[in-house]
Design a protein around this motif. Structure first.
Motif, PDB file in Angstrom:
ATOM      1  N   ARG A  28     -21.615 -15.530 -15.748  1.00 30.00           N
ATOM      2  CA  ARG A  28     -20.821 -16.227 -14.730  1.00 30.00           C
ATOM      3  C   ARG A  28     -20.194 -17.514 -15.242  1.00 30.00           C
ATOM      4  NH1 ARG A  28     -25.325 -14.178 -12.063  1.00 30.00           N
ATOM      5  NH2 ARG A  28     -24.857 -12.774 -10.307  1.00 30.00           N
ATOM      6  N   THR A  29     -20.917 -18.225 -16.102  1.00 24.31           N
ATOM      7  CA  THR A  29     -20.490 -19.558 -16.520  1.00 24.31           C
ATOM      8  C   THR A  29     -19.154 -19.546 -17.245  1.00 24.31           C
ATOM      9  OG1 THR A  29     -22.788 -20.283 -16.699  1.00 24.31           O
ATOM     10  CG2 THR A  29     -21.144 -21.582 -17.862  1.00 24.31           C
ATOM     11  N   VAL A  30     -18.989 -18.641 -18.211  1.00 18.97           N
ATOM     12  CA  VAL A  30     -17.771 -18.624 -19.022  1.00 18.97           C
ATOM     13  C   VAL A  30     -16.543 -18.346 -18.166  1.00 18.97           C
ATOM     14  CG1 VAL A  30     -16.551 -17.451 -20.889  1.00 18.97           C
ATOM     15  CG2 VAL A  30     -18.974 -17.992 -21.141  1.00 18.97           C
ATOM     16  N   SER A  31     -16.629 -17.336 -17.304  1.00 17.47           N
ATOM     17  CA  SER A  31     -15.464 -16.990 -16.478  1.00 17.47           C
ATOM     18  C   SER A  31     -15.114 -18.113 -15.513  1.00 17.47           C
ATOM     19  CB  SER A  31     -15.733 -15.693 -15.716  1.00 17.47           C
ATOM     20  OG  SER A  31     -16.874 -15.808 -14.882  1.00 17.47           O
ATOM     21  N   ARG A  32     -16.118 -18.680 -14.876  1.00 17.15           N
ATOM     22  CA  ARG A  32     -15.846 -19.771 -13.937  1.00 17.15           C
ATOM     23  C   ARG A  32     -15.245 -20.972 -14.651  1.00 17.15           C
ATOM     24  NH1 ARG A  32     -21.543 -19.620 -10.464  1.00 17.15           N
ATOM     25  NH2 ARG A  32     -21.129 -17.660  -9.352  1.00 17.15           N
ATOM     26  N   ALA A  33     -15.810 -21.332 -15.799  1.00 14.59           N
ATOM     27  CA  ALA A  33     -15.318 -22.484 -16.540  1.00 14.59           C
ATOM     28  C   ALA A  33     -13.885 -22.263 -17.013  1.00 14.59           C
ATOM     29  CB  ALA A  33     -16.222 -22.770 -17.737  1.00 14.59           C
ATOM     30  N   THR A  34     -13.561 -21.047 -17.437  1.00 15.12           N
ATOM     31  CA  THR A  34     -12.214 -20.754 -17.915  1.00 15.12           C
ATOM     32  C   THR A  34     -11.196 -20.873 -16.787  1.00 15.12           C
ATOM     33  OG1 THR A  34     -13.094 -19.241 -19.603  1.00 15.12           O
ATOM     34  CG2 THR A  34     -10.758 -19.044 -19.065  1.00 15.12           C
ATOM     35  N   TYR A  35     -11.505 -20.288 -15.632  1.00 15.62           N
ATOM     36  CA  TYR A  35     -10.588 -20.388 -14.489  1.00 15.62           C
ATOM     37  C   TYR A  35     -10.391 -21.850 -14.070  1.00 15.62           C
ATOM     38  CZ  TYR A  35     -10.687 -15.333 -13.611  1.00 15.62           C
ATOM     39  OH  TYR A  35     -10.540 -13.978 -13.721  1.00 15.62           O
ATOM     40  N   ILE A  36     -11.485 -22.596 -14.006  1.00 15.78           N
ATOM     41  CA  ILE A  36     -11.390 -23.996 -13.595  1.00 15.78           C
ATOM     42  C   ILE A  36     -10.560 -24.789 -14.595  1.00 15.78           C
ATOM     43  CG2 ILE A  36     -12.713 -26.133 -13.280  1.00 15.78           C
ATOM     44  CD1 ILE A  36     -14.997 -24.386 -12.163  1.00 15.78           C
ATOM     45  N   ALA A  37     -10.797 -24.548 -15.892  1.00 15.36           N
ATOM     46  CA  ALA A  37     -10.066 -25.285 -16.926  1.00 15.36           C
ATOM     47  C   ALA A  37      -8.569 -25.007 -16.857  1.00 15.36           C
ATOM     48  CB  ALA A  37     -10.611 -24.921 -18.301  1.00 15.36           C
ATOM     49  N   VAL A  38      -8.185 -23.743 -16.680  1.00 15.05           N
ATOM     50  CA  VAL A  38      -6.763 -23.399 -16.569  1.00 15.05           C
ATOM     51  C   VAL A  38      -6.136 -24.097 -15.369  1.00 15.05           C
ATOM     52  CG1 VAL A  38      -5.139 -21.531 -16.084  1.00 15.05           C
ATOM     53  CG2 VAL A  38      -6.951 -21.193 -17.764  1.00 15.05           C
TER      54      VAL A  38
END
Length: 492
Positions: free
Chosen positions: A242-252
């Motif tokens: 979960r962490t990687v996908s959430r962090a990527t969306y938030i960063a974009v």
């Protein structure tokens, strides 16, 4: 000694595992977002990227380009996030492409990634040295060569790279918050004191087509560099699925919206009709000049200090990414096995970190001793080389998502497995072509310059050499070949 013991079976299973594992469950979503956004460096974008985007392209619609690219990268992130739920590997692009398109392609991608991320990191030392040297001279009367400042930063980064990942995350958090608040203060000051009033024109189609829009997309794409690095820390996350996908969306979302707002605020500070001319004339001084006019003389001093810390944060972020690529490739036997060793106490890829530091120190010393230009050459050439490599990796990774889920959907829907990757690969391929065609705008070189094809050619050359090396591994070392992209040492 540890590597020899592993090879001969003298270490226990637990000790073997620890030797080739990064620290576990150290970081969460906010930490990864800090790493990702720090790599793009908000203050560096505001002071350098935006004036260059406006001034060299003549495009008024730079804010709209940020929103368009954020949308494209959000679509890319759909497939990227889907793969991150099934693959946890510090090699990120390398492991994704190896498992999606084949091990040989994965090795080719790993060589491109090593060239790209090392180039981005080393190039930033030129910018850091110039900024730090200028700050010391202007405010303390000290005449310190830029390369000395860069080497001091390099030592600090080497120490942090040796330590645990959560310490790095805390340092980045502090630095990123400081520079982000500085940029936000600038933004609101420009909006509050807009000489021609507020206007939505920079978000219109007409504004987008006012100049060299292809070059504009190239400049803006450079501002997103690092957004994809969340997967590099997947082995150290508390919840990789979960962490990687959430962090990527938030960063974009953060990068796209924040920089679009800053680009718009800057055009409000000069007036829409004047932003291109002002950017072309004042270049990297524009932020400091506008800031002093609206926030007072103290803004320039504060912004210059945080400019130095902002580049330091970006350096640290890219350093960690390179160290983990070295670690992943060393662990699987693609590169020398010692690179795949992790520190027994800190769980850090300390050998990969040291290797990157030595390489960076050699390049900085070479440029320093030879009298090279830290910004016009070291920063400009190297970071544009890195940006081009990352764009190529984004295209290939999108295609690898389709390959990975081709035979087994693994519970992912069609949007994640096929539609989003097809759309993102097509859009990113267009951006890649634009980047190559408009590369002279990024470098600021004349039409006939050899650099216009030599630097893009280095990215292609790295991929070709990597593919050739992958073929050699396949034929000469089947055990190593079997582990490529799978996150474990070769079977003995």
């Amino acid at each position: 000694m540890a590597d020899e013991a592993i090879a001969t079976g003298r270490l226990s299973a637990g000790e073997q595992s620890a030797t080739h594992e990064l620290s576990r469950r150290r970081i969460g979503v906010p930490d990864i977002v800090f790493f990702v956004v720090a790599a793009s460096s908000p203050l560096t974008v505001a002071a350098g990227g935006l004036p260059m985007s406006y001034g060299t392209t003549g495009v008024i619609g730079v804010p709209l380009i940020y929103l368009v690219l954020a949308t494209v990268l959000a679509v890319f992130s759909v497939g990227y996030a889907a793969m991150s739920r099934h693959i946890s590997n510090a090699g990120a692009f390398y492991s994704y492409i190896a498992q999606g398109l084949g091990r040989v392609g994965g090795v080719g991608a790993s060589f491109v990634a090593l060239v790209a991320y090392n180039a981005m990191q080393v190039g930033l030392y030129g910018l850091f040295g110039a900024a730090a040297s200028g700050l010391l001279g202007a405010h303390f009367g000290l005449d310190v060569p830029w390369w000395v400042c860069s080497l001091v930063a390099l030592v600090l980064i080497a120490i942090l790279g040796y330590r645990r990942i959560d310490l790095n995350a805390r340092v980045l958090a502090v630095l990123l918050i400081c520079e982000s608040l500085t940029v936000l203060a600038f933004d609101f000051a420009q909006v509050s004191n807009a000489p021609s009033g507020l206007s939505a024109e920079p978000f219109t189609w007409g504004a987008l087509t006012t100049g060299a829009v292809g070059a504009g997309f190239c400049w803006v794409m450079a501002s997103f560099m690092g957004f994809e690095s969340g997967a590099i820390y997947s082995e150290e996350c508390r919840d990789p699925k979960r962490t990687v996908s959430r962090a990527t969306y938030i960063a974009v979302a953060v990068i796209g919206l924040f920089y679009a707002f800053t680009a718009w605020a800057m055009s409000m500070g000069t007036g829409v009709d004047n932003i291109v001319a002002e950017s072309g004339e004042k270049a990297t001084d524009l932020v400091f000049i506008l800031g002093e006019q609206t926030l007072g003389s103290g803004f320039s001093t504060i912004a210059n200090v945080f400019m130095v810390t902002a580049v330091f944060a970006a350096l640290l972020s890219f350093h960690n990414a390179v160290a983990r690529y070295f670690f992943a490739l060393g662990r699987e036997g693609v590169l020398p096995g010692k690179l795949g060793a992790s520190h027994p106490s800190h769980g850090s890829p300390y050998v990969g970190s040291l290797t990157q530091s030595i390489f960076a120190a050699a390049v900085v010393l070479l440029f320093g001793v030879s009298g090279g230009d830290p910004t016009g050459t070291l920063f400009n050439w190297f970071t544009n080389l890195g940006a081009l490599g990352v764009i190529l990796l984004l295209v290939v990774t999108s295609v690898s998502v389709i390959g990975y889920f081709r035979r087994d959907g693994r519970g992912e829907n069609g949007w994640s497995r096929v539609v989003a990757p097809v759309l993102s690969s097509a859009a990113l391929a267009v951006i890649l072509v634009l980047a190559v065609v408009n590369f002279q705008a990024l470098l600021g070189t004349p039409d006939g310059s050899v650099l216009n094809w030599l630097i893009p050619g280095l990215v292609l050359l790295a991929g070709v050499i990597g593919i050739g090396y992958g073929v050699w591994i396949k034929t000469s070392n089947p055990r190593t070949y079997a582990q490529i992209g799978h996150g474990a040492p070769p079977a003995e």
